[in-house]
Design a protein around this motif. Structure first.
Motif, short mmCIF file in Angstrom:
data_model
loop_
_atom_site.label_atom_id
_atom_site.label_comp_id
_atom_site.label_asym_id
_atom_site.label_seq_id
_atom_site.Cartn_x
_atom_site.Cartn_y
_atom_site.Cartn_z
N HIS A 8 0.69 -1.42 0.09
CA HIS A 8 0.18 0.46 -0.13
C HIS A 8 0.85 1.14 0.04
N ASN A 10 0.88 5.88 -0.52
CA ASN A 10 0.27 7.02 -1.21
C ASN A 10 1.00 7.44 -2.55
N ARG A 60 -3.00 1.43 -4.38
CA ARG A 60 -3.14 3.29 -3.88
C ARG A 60 -3.51 3.17 -2.42
N ARG A 61 -3.20 3.92 -1.21
CA ARG A 61 -3.48 3.62 -0.35
C ARG A 61 -4.84 4.21 0.29
N SER A 65 -1.13 7.20 5.43
CA SER A 65 -0.10 6.45 5.67
C SER A 65 0.37 6.85 7.10
N GLN A 118 7.43 4.89 2.57
CA GLN A 118 5.78 5.23 2.50
C GLN A 118 5.48 4.93 3.68
N ASN A 120 5.95 1.32 5.00
CA ASN A 120 6.10 0.28 4.89
C ASN A 120 7.36 -0.77 4.58
#
Length: 132
Positions: A8, A10, A60-61, A65, A118, A120
């Motif tokens: 995921h 942004n 796309r998140r 985040s 981002q 992750n």
């Protein structure tokens, strides 16, 4: 057996650039409009694909985040690489940050984790015996 992962993000363009440079991945938009505007991009590259039992995508998140350095939410993906130290250095040079520096685990291999910028966290491993 097969598996599918989703990361995921942004900023789709930034994520594509990061994972392309660090892991050599390529991306195919999977929705109308294509390009970076697409909400989903299929991941392609060495070791990724149905012939290897693994598929993946950048999604796309749907919300904000997590802050850098916050607790991991979701799964942690670990990718088999030929040289943990080289891939880790590439990740840091391309906007990643340290989560676990390259560390040797007897009987397992050399492992490192980084954050992709981002929210992750993902890892790299060179299995014991591969780098010896």
């Amino acid at each position: 057996m097969s598996a599918h992962f989703e990361i995921h993000v942004n900023d789709m363009d930034r994520a594509k650039q990061f994972y392309s440079k660090v892991l050599g991945w390529r991306f195919t938009p999977m929705s109308e409009g294509g390009g970076d505007e697409a909400a989903y991009h299929l991941v392609e590259g060495d070791g990724i694909g149905a012939e290897h039992g693994l598929t993946g995508g950048l999604l796309r998140r749907m919300d904000k985040s997590h802050d850098a350095g916050s607790a991991i939410r979701g799964c942690t993906l670990t990718f088999d690489v030929g040289d943990v130290d080289a891939v880790y250095a590439t990740a840091l040079a391309n906007g990643g940050s340290e989560a676990l520096p390259p560390t040797d685990y007897p009987g397992i291999g050399r492992v490192a984790y980084c954050e992709d910028g981002q929210g992750n966290v993902f890892g790299f491993i060179t299995s014991a015996g591969e780098s010896e």
